[in-house]
Design a protein around this motif. Sequence first.
Motif, mmCIF file in Angstrom:
data_model
loop_
_atom_site.group_PDB
_atom_site.id
_atom_site.type_symbol
_atom_site.label_atom_id
_atom_site.label_comp_id
_atom_site.label_asym_id
_atom_site.label_seq_id
_atom_site.Cartn_x
_atom_site.Cartn_y
_atom_site.Cartn_z
ATOM 1 N N GLN A 1 0.825 -1.212 0.000
ATOM 2 C CA GLN A 1 0.000 0.000 0.000
ATOM 3 C C GLN A 1 0.855 1.255 0.000
ATOM 4 O OE1 GLN A 1 -2.975 -0.381 3.098
ATOM 5 N NE2 GLN A 1 -4.135 -1.794 1.811
ATOM 6 N N ASP B 1 -10.559 4.184 -2.238
ATOM 7 C CA ASP B 1 -10.729 4.778 -0.909
ATOM 8 C C ASP B 1 -9.747 5.925 -0.678
ATOM 9 O OD1 ASP B 1 -12.688 2.949 -0.478
ATOM 10 O OD2 ASP B 1 -11.438 1.568 0.696
ATOM 11 N N THR B 2 -8.519 5.754 -1.178
ATOM 12 C CA THR B 2 -7.531 6.824 -0.981
ATOM 13 C C THR B 2 -7.913 8.071 -1.775
ATOM 14 O OG1 THR B 2 -5.932 5.018 -0.834
ATOM 15 C CG2 THR B 2 -5.053 7.254 -0.841
ATOM 16 N N THR C 1 0.315 4.118 -2.753
ATOM 17 C CA THR C 1 0.047 5.501 -2.360
ATOM 18 C C THR C 1 1.029 6.445 -3.045
ATOM 19 O OG1 THR C 1 -0.644 4.653 -0.223
ATOM 20 C CG2 THR C 1 -0.311 7.023 -0.387
ATOM 21 N N PHE D 1 -4.246 13.127 -6.248
ATOM 22 C CA PHE D 1 -4.090 11.687 -6.125
ATOM 23 C C PHE D 1 -4.928 10.997 -7.194
ATOM 24 C CE2 PHE D 1 -4.806 7.452 -4.495
ATOM 25 C CZ PHE D 1 -3.548 7.088 -4.038
ATOM 26 N N LYS E 1 -10.437 9.777 0.220
ATOM 27 C CA LYS E 1 -9.838 10.406 1.408
ATOM 28 C C LYS E 1 -9.221 11.759 1.052
ATOM 29 C CE LYS E 1 -6.144 8.894 3.666
ATOM 30 N NZ LYS E 1 -5.211 7.778 3.930
#
Lengths: 255, 420
Positions: free
Chosen positions: B151, B197-198, B155, B217, B201
């Motif tokens: 992860q 999900d990131t 990221t 992102f 966020k």
Amino acid sequence: MTTYIFNGSFEGLLTAIFEFYDRKEKAVELVWDKLYQPSILDEALEIVNDEFKAKRVWDGLKKKLSPEWRTRFYKAYLSEDPQTFQDLLDFARYIFDNPAGAEANFGNPHVIAISKMDKKVNREKHRMKAFIRFQQTGDNIYYCPVDPDFNVLPLIASFFKNRYTDQRWIIYDLKRKYGLFYDLKSVQEITYEFISEIDIKKVILPIELTDPKEELASILWKDYFNSTNIPARKNMKLHIQHVPKRYWKYLNEKQ
Amino acid sequence: MYDRIREKLSILADAAKYDVSCSSSGGNRKNDNKGIGDSSASGICHTYTEDGRCVSLLKILLTNHCVYDCAFCVSRKSNDVKRAAFTVDEVVELTMSFYRRNYIEGLFLSSGIFKNADFTMERLVRIAKRLRLEERFNGYIHLKTIPGASQELLTEAGLYADRMSINLEMPTEMGLKLLAPEKSHDDVKMPLGFIKDTIAKFKDEKKTGLIKSIPKFVPAGQSTQMVIGATPETDMEIMYSADEYYKNFSLKRVYYSGYIPISHDSRMPVIGSQPPLLRENRLYQTDWLMRFYGFNVKELLNTNNPHLDTDIDPKLSWALRNLEQFPVDINTADYHMILRVPGIGVNSAQKIVQARKFGKLRSDQLKKIGISYNRAKHFIRCADSPIILNEPDAPHLKSIILTESSSKYLKVPQNQLSLF
């Protein structure tokens, strides 16, 4: 019917619209001076460009049209198409003679005419963004000659300026004999004399004028173009529809 | 002296070409660091291959060495093909050299899996990072998510990439197990979900406004691809699977890639058989109807109609199955219903609802607006529509439309009666 003869400039077009109202005309045929053929029956008026009158009309259009439609009006003008000049005059009349919001009436022939021409000019503008292939010259300028169907250089200047901020570039319109030059600060309009060392009839620059890395870059691009093709899916009709043949001479992968 | 790099590029572009995505849209990176590149939100196709596909990105594999042996993949371990690998420097230099000449919108970097997932992902991330931070490159970057990568690496990748994608490969788990027993859809769902999900966020943090500059992102979102026709799934299974992924993972695109036989494996179509291009086209049409035309996938495909018609497009097909909803009155009907008329697209539908405020629309105006009138006329009423006493039934109407139109796929109209 009165014939208005104007010089093909945007200012001239707007001045003609001003004269139409000032002279309380009923119907006017707007003709580009280079295409004008005198006839005995017509009453002709030569439009003299007038900055003040043009501005009055433009301000008037600003009041009635959204920024999006004003750009459409200008883009349709850049088609340099004789029928479109007439359509623009008719469209402006339709806008001035009706309450605000009339441009949304896609049932109106003038609205449709401008909207269609705007689409065509947009397509050409988009093609220039896609099909421009810079060649790096020995003195480190990225150079590309073009001959677009419509006068779209004014529409792509900021795109290239924002994208290639850290390199000098020239985009030259061979048909209209002017170009754009970005010197790392701003974009300027230039004419042929400026780049006289380049033979503008040849699209591909002779190797002695290019940067040492130019040849390999171009070879690799052609290799990539061929390797990424899937022969089992070959569809030349679709290929030509997307990349019309008239653009091929400017595309190094099609040489 | 150019031979080495030319050979590498040919091998690694050839191996990457079966990934059909070449989209460069949805990026919003601006050139605000006096660097190079500025994303065009609409995307730009810089050229088209002879097979008619858009070339927008430099689409290459970092290497075609791979530890996996997936039967449908040209780079599978057991396949006897030339192998090559780019260095980080080579990819960066190629990308910059192409971008500066306006050949491309950016880079689409994928890779065979060498050593392990993290090792591979780390290389992809390193290239993206070099482009963003050292070359100050603001063009488009599409990175493959390597299933199984940590992860932390995902990221970091998301901070440099505009789009990320992982391919489902086969539309169903069963199909995948058949051809790639080592893989599973769960391996895909996990990273897709993590990145989704990131993204959410980062968006939430932006909304709070507490921190001034939230980095981008994966601004152009995620996509996936499935291979069509290598395994025996129905169109219904394919599109239900696509629909599920659109919904559960907020995907921007699902790509459907007609299988091009590249192997003598007896589980799949033999080499030389035609790729299912018409089927692929119908699937894309269905995908568009779901995303832009307000159709639910169950209206288009269901147990009564598990396959898309080949002779007519799915919108016309739906209309013929639901003739009781027609004709639609152009001058009064809801926008969403106008969108459902065969022969009327999104742009025309929008123009129609604007234009009818100025008066009832006639057929000549509709033609000028740009609808495909010959097709639409059977399904609409406008100000000057003639009154028709005997409306044709669906099979009859279909044959009328097929005789009038000239489909690019059908040289001879197929007018046989439907069995139902």
